[in-house]
Design a protein around this motif. Structure first.
Motif, PDB file in Angstrom:
ATOM      1  N   HIS A   1       0.851  -1.199   0.000  1.00 26.98           N
ATOM      2  CA  HIS A   1       0.000   0.000   0.000  1.00 26.98           C
ATOM      3  C   HIS A   1       0.884   1.245   0.000  1.00 26.98           C
ATOM      4  O   HIS A   1       2.033   1.215   0.438  1.00 26.98           O
ATOM      5  CB  HIS A   1      -0.913   0.008   1.229  1.00 26.98           C
ATOM      6  CG  HIS A   1      -1.808  -1.200   1.290  1.00 26.98           C
ATOM      7  ND1 HIS A   1      -2.584  -1.599   0.240  1.00 26.98           N
ATOM      8  CD2 HIS A   1      -2.033  -2.082   2.293  1.00 26.98           C
ATOM      9  CE1 HIS A   1      -3.273  -2.681   0.589  1.00 26.98           C
ATOM     10  NE2 HIS A   1      -2.947  -2.998   1.825  1.00 26.98           N
ATOM     11  N   THR A   2       0.292   2.346  -0.493  1.00 28.30           N
ATOM     12  CA  THR A   2       1.040   3.597  -0.513  1.00 28.30           C
ATOM     13  C   THR A   2       1.293   4.106   0.904  1.00 28.30           C
ATOM     14  O   THR A   2       0.502   3.858   1.825  1.00 28.30           O
ATOM     15  CB  THR A   2       0.283   4.660  -1.322  1.00 28.30           C
ATOM     16  OG1 THR A   2       1.098   5.833  -1.433  1.00 28.30           O
ATOM     17  CG2 THR A   2      -1.019   5.040  -0.637  1.00 28.30           C
ATOM     18  N   GLU A   3       2.353   4.814   1.077  1.00 24.56           N
ATOM     19  CA  GLU A   3       2.719   5.400   2.371  1.00 24.56           C
ATOM     20  C   GLU A   3       3.144   6.843   2.164  1.00 24.56           C
ATOM     21  O   GLU A   3       3.593   7.233   1.081  1.00 24.56           O
ATOM     22  CB  GLU A   3       3.868   4.615   3.023  1.00 24.56           C
ATOM     23  CG  GLU A   3       3.517   3.192   3.392  1.00 24.56           C
ATOM     24  CD  GLU A   3       4.694   2.459   4.016  1.00 24.56           C
ATOM     25  OE1 GLU A   3       5.803   3.060   4.045  1.00 24.56           O
ATOM     26  OE2 GLU A   3       4.522   1.322   4.468  1.00 24.56           O
TER      27      GLU A   3
ATOM     28  N   PHE B   1       3.684  10.987  -1.445  1.00 27.20           N
ATOM     29  CA  PHE B   1       3.464   9.577  -1.150  1.00 27.20           C
ATOM     30  C   PHE B   1       4.385   8.721  -2.022  1.00 27.20           C
ATOM     31  O   PHE B   1       5.014   9.187  -2.971  1.00 27.20           O
ATOM     32  CB  PHE B   1       1.996   9.210  -1.391  1.00 27.20           C
ATOM     33  CG  PHE B   1       1.045   9.934  -0.473  1.00 27.20           C
ATOM     34  CD1 PHE B   1       0.661   9.367   0.724  1.00 27.20           C
ATOM     35  CD2 PHE B   1       0.553  11.184  -0.813  1.00 27.20           C
ATOM     36  CE1 PHE B   1      -0.212  10.025   1.576  1.00 27.20           C
ATOM     37  CE2 PHE B   1      -0.323  11.848   0.033  1.00 27.20           C
ATOM     38  CZ  PHE B   1      -0.694  11.275   1.233  1.00 27.20           C
TER      39      PHE B   1
ATOM     40  N   GLU C   1       3.574   6.489  -4.102  1.00 25.07           N
ATOM     41  CA  GLU C   1       3.016   6.220  -5.419  1.00 25.07           C
ATOM     42  C   GLU C   1       2.032   7.333  -5.776  1.00 25.07           C
ATOM     43  O   GLU C   1       1.685   8.148  -4.919  1.00 25.07           O
ATOM     44  CB  GLU C   1       2.322   4.858  -5.469  1.00 25.07           C
ATOM     45  CG  GLU C   1       1.114   4.764  -4.555  1.00 25.07           C
ATOM     46  CD  GLU C   1       0.458   3.383  -4.602  1.00 25.07           C
ATOM     47  OE1 GLU C   1      -0.777   3.327  -4.447  1.00 25.07           O
ATOM     48  OE2 GLU C   1       1.163   2.378  -4.775  1.00 25.07           O
TER      49      GLU C   1
ATOM     50  N   ILE D   1      -1.211   9.389  -6.383  1.00 25.78           N
ATOM     51  CA  ILE D   1      -2.467   9.403  -5.637  1.00 25.78           C
ATOM     52  C   ILE D   1      -3.508  10.172  -6.451  1.00 25.78           C
ATOM     53  O   ILE D   1      -3.253  11.313  -6.871  1.00 25.78           O
ATOM     54  CB  ILE D   1      -2.275  10.061  -4.259  1.00 25.78           C
ATOM     55  CG1 ILE D   1      -1.311   9.241  -3.411  1.00 25.78           C
ATOM     56  CG2 ILE D   1      -3.605  10.222  -3.538  1.00 25.78           C
ATOM     57  CD1 ILE D   1      -1.808   7.859  -3.089  1.00 25.78           C
TER      58      ILE D   1
ATOM     59  N   GLY E   1       3.022  11.645  -7.180  1.00 23.38           N
ATOM     60  CA  GLY E   1       2.668  11.227  -5.820  1.00 23.38           C
ATOM     61  C   GLY E   1       2.574  12.363  -4.833  1.00 23.38           C
ATOM     62  O   GLY E   1       2.540  12.133  -3.619  1.00 23.38           O
TER      63      GLY E   1
ATOM     64  N   SER F   1      -5.079   4.357  -2.352  1.00 20.61           N
ATOM     65  CA  SER F   1      -3.955   3.866  -3.151  1.00 20.61           C
ATOM     66  C   SER F   1      -4.465   3.228  -4.437  1.00 20.61           C
ATOM     67  O   SER F   1      -5.669   3.071  -4.654  1.00 20.61           O
ATOM     68  CB  SER F   1      -3.141   2.858  -2.334  1.00 20.61           C
ATOM     69  OG  SER F   1      -3.956   1.765  -1.958  1.00 20.61           O
ATOM     70  N   ASP F   2      -3.527   2.823  -5.296  1.00 16.64           N
ATOM     71  CA  ASP F   2      -3.897   2.251  -6.590  1.00 16.64           C
ATOM     72  C   ASP F   2      -4.723   0.982  -6.465  1.00 16.64           C
ATOM     73  O   ASP F   2      -5.561   0.685  -7.325  1.00 16.64           O
ATOM     74  CB  ASP F   2      -2.638   1.958  -7.412  1.00 16.64           C
ATOM     75  CG  ASP F   2      -2.047   3.237  -8.005  1.00 16.64           C
ATOM     76  OD1 ASP F   2      -2.780   4.247  -8.067  1.00 16.64           O
ATOM     77  OD2 ASP F   2      -0.855   3.231  -8.372  1.00 16.64           O
TER      78      ASP F   2
ATOM     79  N   VAL G   1      -5.780   5.008   2.836  1.00 18.57           N
ATOM     80  CA  VAL G   1      -4.644   5.267   3.729  1.00 18.57           C
ATOM     81  C   VAL G   1      -4.875   6.626   4.377  1.00 18.57           C
ATOM     82  O   VAL G   1      -5.187   7.609   3.689  1.00 18.57           O
ATOM     83  CB  VAL G   1      -3.308   5.261   2.972  1.00 18.57           C
ATOM     84  CG1 VAL G   1      -2.162   5.595   3.914  1.00 18.57           C
ATOM     85  CG2 VAL G   1      -3.077   3.915   2.308  1.00 18.57           C
TER      86      VAL G   1
END
Length: 203
Positions: free
Chosen positions: A32-34, A57, A59, A61, A88, A111-112, A117
């Motif tokens: 998952h994205t962070e 992030f 990735e 968003i 991101g 996230s994708d 998140v």
């Protein structure tokens, strides 16, 4: 039997290698994205109120599904618009900040893989911002009036239409009645009486 074992072993090796490849290829999709960084940074202290905040992030968003608020010490959300995104990074404009204190950036993104998140980023504004209420000036104390002679009210004497009654017989009073006419009259009367009495005696 001896020729079948190498074939089975080769098949097992191929299956294991394929499984490992599938796991390695799927691992990025499972991650998952962070939040990678922010401006202002988490737990940082800033002396000048920022005009916007940014969140970066791991990735890309979708900005349309992101929700970001920036809450000040008074509990008011200072976000001035919806987030905009590039790759991101999300950028959120701010209203002029007010009182000094702790401000909290709260975000919720998707996230994708569709997993939401969320998190918070606190920072401290060490000096009041442009929207801070100005300090009230102390009320002016009125000066006590001085008790000088110039403050005494001027009273204009009033004249009345009633004249004072003159005292009769007062010497030097020009408005009193003269006494000598009365004395002269008394002498004339006494003289006339004496003359009349002498004439009666002779007759």
């Amino acid at each position: 039997m001896s020729t079948a074992l190498p074939t089975i072993r080769r098949a097992a090796v191929v299956l294991v290698a394929g499984a490992v490849a599938l796991l390695l290829g799927a691992s990025p999709a499972w991650a998952h994205t962070e939040l990678e960084s922010s401006n202002p940074a988490a737990e940082s202290e800033v002396a000048q109120a920022p005009a916007e905040v940014t969140l970066t992030f791991t990735e890309a968003i979708p900005a349309g599904t992101a929700r970001v608020t920036v809450t000040g010490p008074d509990g008011t959300d200072r976000a001035a618009g919806a987030p905009t995104g590039q790759d991101g990074t999300l950028t959120v404009p701010l209203e002029p900040l007010g009182a000094a204190g702790v401000y909290t950036i709260e975000y919720r993104v998707v996230s994708d893989d569709g997993h939401p998140v969320s998190g918070t980023v606190p920072f401290t504004l060490t000096a009041p911002g442009p929207a801070a209420a100005p300090a009230s000036a102390p009320a002016a104390v009125p000066a006590a009036p001085s008790a000088g002679p110039s403050d005494a009210p001027f009273v204009t004497p009033e004249t009345t239409g009633t004249a004072e009654t003159p005292v009769a017989g007062t010497a030097g009073d020009g408005e009193g009645a003269p006494v000598w006419p009365w004395l002269l009259g008394a002498v004339v009367v006494l003289g006339g009486g004496v003359v009349y009495a002498l004439r009666r005696a002779r007759s």
